[in-house]
Design a protein around this motif. Structure first.
Motif, PDB file in Angstrom:
ATOM      1  N   LEU A  32       0.843  -1.195   0.000  1.00  0.00           N
ATOM      2  CA  LEU A  32       0.000   0.000   0.000  1.00  0.00           C
ATOM      3  C   LEU A  32       0.872   1.236   0.000  1.00  0.00           C
ATOM      4  CD1 LEU A  32      -3.117   0.739   0.260  1.00  0.00           C
ATOM      5  CD2 LEU A  32      -2.569   1.347   2.619  1.00  0.00           C
ATOM      6  N   ASP A  33       0.479   2.212  -0.805  1.00  0.00           N
ATOM      7  CA  ASP A  33       1.215   3.485  -0.866  1.00  0.00           C
ATOM      8  C   ASP A  33       0.211   4.595  -1.178  1.00  0.00           C
ATOM      9  OD1 ASP A  33       3.021   5.524  -1.068  1.00  0.00           O
ATOM     10  OD2 ASP A  33       4.189   4.647  -2.704  1.00  0.00           O
ATOM     11  N   VAL A  34      -0.302   5.232  -0.122  1.00  0.00           N
ATOM     12  CA  VAL A  34      -1.314   6.286  -0.258  1.00  0.00           C
ATOM     13  C   VAL A  34      -0.736   7.587   0.267  1.00  0.00           C
ATOM     14  CG1 VAL A  34      -3.597   7.070   0.461  1.00  0.00           C
ATOM     15  CG2 VAL A  34      -3.205   4.644  -0.021  1.00  0.00           C
ATOM     16  N   ASP A  35      -0.645   8.577  -0.598  1.00  0.00           N
ATOM     17  CA  ASP A  35      -0.057   9.855  -0.209  1.00  0.00           C
ATOM     18  C   ASP A  35      -0.933  10.575   0.816  1.00  0.00           C
ATOM     19  OD1 ASP A  35       1.934  11.957  -0.450  1.00  0.00           O
ATOM     20  OD2 ASP A  35       0.372  13.106  -1.470  1.00  0.00           O
ATOM     21  N   PHE A  36      -2.217  10.755   0.475  1.00  0.00           N
ATOM     22  CA  PHE A  36      -3.127  11.430   1.412  1.00  0.00           C
ATOM     23  C   PHE A  36      -4.564  11.070   1.060  1.00  0.00           C
ATOM     24  CE2 PHE A  36      -5.690  15.000   2.987  1.00  0.00           C
ATOM     25  CZ  PHE A  36      -5.270  15.015   4.309  1.00  0.00           C
ATOM     26  N   LEU A  37      -5.345  10.830   2.094  1.00  0.00           N
ATOM     27  CA  LEU A  37      -6.762  10.507   1.906  1.00  0.00           C
ATOM     28  C   LEU A  37      -7.538  10.995   3.112  1.00  0.00           C
ATOM     29  CD1 LEU A  37      -9.096   8.994   0.407  1.00  0.00           C
ATOM     30  CD2 LEU A  37      -8.491   6.985   1.797  1.00  0.00           C
ATOM     31  N   THR A  38      -8.661  11.657   2.840  1.00  0.00           N
ATOM     32  CA  THR A  38      -9.561  12.088   3.907  1.00  0.00           C
ATOM     33  C   THR A  38     -10.934  11.487   3.678  1.00  0.00           C
ATOM     34  OG1 THR A  38      -8.420  14.206   4.241  1.00  0.00           O
ATOM     35  CG2 THR A  38     -10.680  14.059   5.016  1.00  0.00           C
ATOM     36  N   VAL A  39     -11.488  10.897   4.729  1.00  0.00           N
ATOM     37  CA  VAL A  39     -12.868  10.415   4.725  1.00  0.00           C
ATOM     38  C   VAL A  39     -13.646  11.341   5.640  1.00  0.00           C
ATOM     39  CG1 VAL A  39     -14.431   8.517   5.244  1.00  0.00           C
ATOM     40  CG2 VAL A  39     -12.133   8.040   4.342  1.00  0.00           C
ATOM     41  N   ARG A  40     -14.621  12.038   5.068  1.00  0.00           N
ATOM     42  CA  ARG A  40     -15.369  13.034   5.847  1.00  0.00           C
ATOM     43  C   ARG A  40     -16.458  12.364   6.682  1.00  0.00           C
ATOM     44  NH1 ARG A  40     -14.172  15.209   0.870  1.00  0.00           N
ATOM     45  NH2 ARG A  40     -16.047  14.319  -0.067  1.00  0.00           N
ATOM     46  N   PRO A  41     -16.875  13.007   7.770  1.00  0.00           N
ATOM     47  CA  PRO A  41     -17.941  12.442   8.616  1.00  0.00           C
ATOM     48  C   PRO A  41     -19.203  12.159   7.804  1.00  0.00           C
ATOM     49  CG  PRO A  41     -16.907  14.293   9.730  1.00  0.00           C
ATOM     50  CD  PRO A  41     -16.354  14.277   8.327  1.00  0.00           C
ATOM     51  N   GLY A  42     -19.776  10.975   8.005  1.00  0.00           N
ATOM     52  CA  GLY A  42     -21.016  10.612   7.331  1.00  0.00           C
ATOM     53  C   GLY A  42     -20.851  10.034   5.940  1.00  0.00           C
ATOM     54  N   GLU A  43     -19.627   9.985   5.425  1.00  0.00           N
ATOM     55  CA  GLU A  43     -19.411   9.385   4.104  1.00  0.00           C
ATOM     56  C   GLU A  43     -19.429   7.864   4.205  1.00  0.00           C
ATOM     57  OE1 GLU A  43     -16.918  11.816   0.913  1.00  0.00           O
ATOM     58  OE2 GLU A  43     -15.674  11.226   2.600  1.00  0.00           O
ATOM     59  N   CYS A  44     -19.896   7.233   3.140  1.00  0.00           N
ATOM     60  CA  CYS A  44     -19.753   5.787   2.995  1.00  0.00           C
ATOM     61  C   CYS A  44     -18.804   5.550   1.828  1.00  0.00           C
ATOM     62  CB  CYS A  44     -21.091   5.096   2.734  1.00  0.00           C
ATOM     63  SG  CYS A  44     -20.930   3.298   2.534  1.00  0.00           S
ATOM     64  N   ILE A  45     -17.614   5.111   2.143  1.00  0.00           N
ATOM     65  CA  ILE A  45     -16.586   4.894   1.132  1.00  0.00           C
ATOM     66  C   ILE A  45     -16.618   3.439   0.681  1.00  0.00           C
ATOM     67  CG2 ILE A  45     -14.100   4.896   0.672  1.00  0.00           C
ATOM     68  CD1 ILE A  45     -15.253   7.678   1.057  1.00  0.00           C
ATOM     69  N   GLY A  46     -16.759   3.233  -0.614  1.00  0.00           N
ATOM     70  CA  GLY A  46     -16.648   1.900  -1.178  1.00  0.00           C
ATOM     71  C   GLY A  46     -15.224   1.691  -1.656  1.00  0.00           C
ATOM     72  N   LEU A  47     -14.614   0.602  -1.224  1.00  0.00           N
ATOM     73  CA  LEU A  47     -13.226   0.313  -1.581  1.00  0.00           C
ATOM     74  C   LEU A  47     -13.207  -0.891  -2.513  1.00  0.00           C
ATOM     75  CD1 LEU A  47     -10.359   1.313  -0.863  1.00  0.00           C
ATOM     76  CD2 LEU A  47     -10.335  -0.360   0.997  1.00  0.00           C
ATOM     77  N   VAL A  48     -12.741  -0.687  -3.745  1.00  0.00           N
ATOM     78  CA  VAL A  48     -12.771  -1.761  -4.734  1.00  0.00           C
ATOM     79  C   VAL A  48     -11.389  -1.968  -5.345  1.00  0.00           C
ATOM     80  CG1 VAL A  48     -15.203  -1.353  -5.281  1.00  0.00           C
ATOM     81  CG2 VAL A  48     -13.440  -0.237  -6.653  1.00  0.00           C
ATOM     82  N   GLY A  49     -11.191  -3.156  -5.889  1.00  0.00           N
ATOM     83  CA  GLY A  49      -9.923  -3.506  -6.523  1.00  0.00           C
ATOM     84  C   GLY A  49      -9.817  -5.015  -6.598  1.00  0.00           C
ATOM     85  N   ASN A  50      -8.960  -5.497  -7.474  1.00  0.00           N
ATOM     86  CA  ASN A  50      -8.763  -6.933  -7.607  1.00  0.00           C
ATOM     87  C   ASN A  50      -8.028  -7.491  -6.392  1.00  0.00           C
ATOM     88  OD1 ASN A  50      -9.979  -7.404 -10.188  1.00  0.00           O
ATOM     89  ND2 ASN A  50      -8.225  -6.417 -11.157  1.00  0.00           N
ATOM     90  N   ASN A  51      -7.993  -8.819  -6.280  1.00  0.00           N
ATOM     91  CA  ASN A  51      -7.242  -9.451  -5.196  1.00  0.00           C
ATOM     92  C   ASN A  51      -5.798  -8.959  -5.216  1.00  0.00           C
ATOM     93  OD1 ASN A  51      -9.441 -10.965  -4.371  1.00  0.00           O
ATOM     94  ND2 ASN A  51      -8.881 -12.747  -5.600  1.00  0.00           N
ATOM     95  N   GLY A  52      -5.276  -8.629  -4.034  1.00  0.00           N
ATOM     96  CA  GLY A  52      -3.906  -8.143  -3.945  1.00  0.00           C
ATOM     97  C   GLY A  52      -3.754  -6.664  -4.190  1.00  0.00           C
ATOM     98  N   ALA A  53      -4.877  -5.957  -4.370  1.00  0.00           N
ATOM     99  CA  ALA A  53      -4.798  -4.517  -4.659  1.00  0.00           C
ATOM    100  C   ALA A  53      -4.409  -3.699  -3.425  1.00  0.00           C
ATOM    101  CB  ALA A  53      -6.132  -4.015  -5.210  1.00  0.00           C
ATOM    102  N   GLY A  54      -4.617  -4.259  -2.214  1.00  0.00           N
ATOM    103  CA  GLY A  54      -4.251  -3.544  -0.997  1.00  0.00           C
ATOM    104  C   GLY A  54      -5.419  -3.132  -0.130  1.00  0.00           C
ATOM    105  N   LYS A  55      -6.623  -3.624  -0.456  1.00  0.00           N
ATOM    106  CA  LYS A  55      -7.827  -3.222   0.283  1.00  0.00           C
ATOM    107  C   LYS A  55      -7.748  -3.632   1.761  1.00  0.00           C
ATOM    108  CE  LYS A  55     -10.756  -5.467  -2.335  1.00  0.00           C
ATOM    109  NZ  LYS A  55      -9.737  -6.174  -3.151  1.00  0.00           N
ATOM    110  N   THR A  56      -7.487  -4.911   1.995  1.00  0.00           N
ATOM    111  CA  THR A  56      -7.434  -5.393   3.381  1.00  0.00           C
ATOM    112  C   THR A  56      -6.257  -4.773   4.125  1.00  0.00           C
ATOM    113  OG1 THR A  56      -8.499  -7.478   2.761  1.00  0.00           O
ATOM    114  CG2 THR A  56      -7.295  -7.448   4.837  1.00  0.00           C
ATOM    115  N   THR A  57      -5.156  -4.556   3.433  1.00  0.00           N
ATOM    116  CA  THR A  57      -4.009  -3.886   4.055  1.00  0.00           C
ATOM    117  C   THR A  57      -4.398  -2.486   4.524  1.00  0.00           C
ATOM    118  OG1 THR A  57      -2.408  -5.113   2.705  1.00  0.00           O
ATOM    119  CG2 THR A  57      -1.656  -3.044   3.672  1.00  0.00           C
TER     120      THR A  57
END
Length: 227
Positions: A17-42
């Motif tokens: 996983l290599d994420v520079d910056f990410l903000t999840v605002r209050p009340g948002e529902c973020i869907g996280l998608v990607g193929n196996n090994g994309a880094g979702k569970t990490t």
């Protein structure tokens, strides 16, 4: 509400996983998608401080998760059956989780009555969690994660191993929680469900966020075109 800053996780020579910056605002529902090994569970594991970041940090409400346990008082989660206690019955497990959040037996019964459309009688039976089907194990973990009404909810592949009726129930429940102001991150391979419940969708590829999509009428088509 949730911030990822210069967040990186490396295993040997592999960047998970290599994420520079990410903000999840209050009340948002973020869907996280990607193929196996994309880094979702990490990513989810780093947010929940289950693994140590190689670089960077995660903050909830402005506090780094690796510096305090305060965020656990308002964050519910279920990533896999490792979160469960296999030698307990579902009811014993619910009682254990409830005790951590000041709930009593009446609170549990009320919640289970409210959510009865989601589970089978196996969950109320005197049957150990280890002996449940994969789908019922998921149901126990999902119910326990939301039973005490957390402000933040993090789920990894919650639709996996669920029958169509249970998937529909869960989808509607997550929509309701979003309406109630719960901040959520939900990973899923089910593009249809994730498009319906999310206000925003993040697409991971090889540990990198390559798209940040505000959900709309064409979101599902856009995701299907990519995959």
């Amino acid at each position: 509400m949730i911030e990822l800053n210069k967040l990186k996780k490396v295993y040997g020579s592999k960047v998970a996983l290599d994420v520079d910056f990410l903000t999840v605002r209050p009340g948002e529902c973020i869907g996280l998608v990607g193929n196996n090994g994309a880094g979702k569970t990490t990513m989810l594991s780093l947010i929940l401080d289950l693994i140590r970041a190689t670089e960077g940090d995660v903050s909830l409400k402005g506090t780094r998760v690796n510096e305090t346990d305060d965020w656990k008082n308002y964050t519910g989660s279920f990533l896999n059956e490792g979160f469960l206690i296999p030698f307990l019955t579902p009811m014993e497990y619910f009682e254990f989780v409830a005790s951590l959040h000041g709930m009593n037996k009446e609170d549990i019964d009320s919640f289970l009555g409210e959510t009865s459309g989601f589970y089978s009688e196996d969950i109320r039976a005197k049957k150990y969690i280890r002996d449940l089907s994969a789908g019922n194990k998921n149901k126990v973990g999902i119910l326990a994660s939301m039973m005490w009404k957390p402000e933040v909810l993090i789920l990894d592949e919650p639709f996996s191993n669920l029958d169509p009726t249970s998937q529909s129930w869960l989808k509607n429940r997550l929509k309701k929680l979003q309406q109630d102001g719960v901040t959520m991150i939900v990973s899923s391979h089910d593009l249809n469900h994730i498009s319906e419940i999310s206000s925003r969708i993040l697409l991971l590829e090889a540990g990198v966020l390559i798209r940040d999509i505000s959900s709309g009428a064409d979101t599902l088509k856009e995701l299907e075109h990519y995959f």
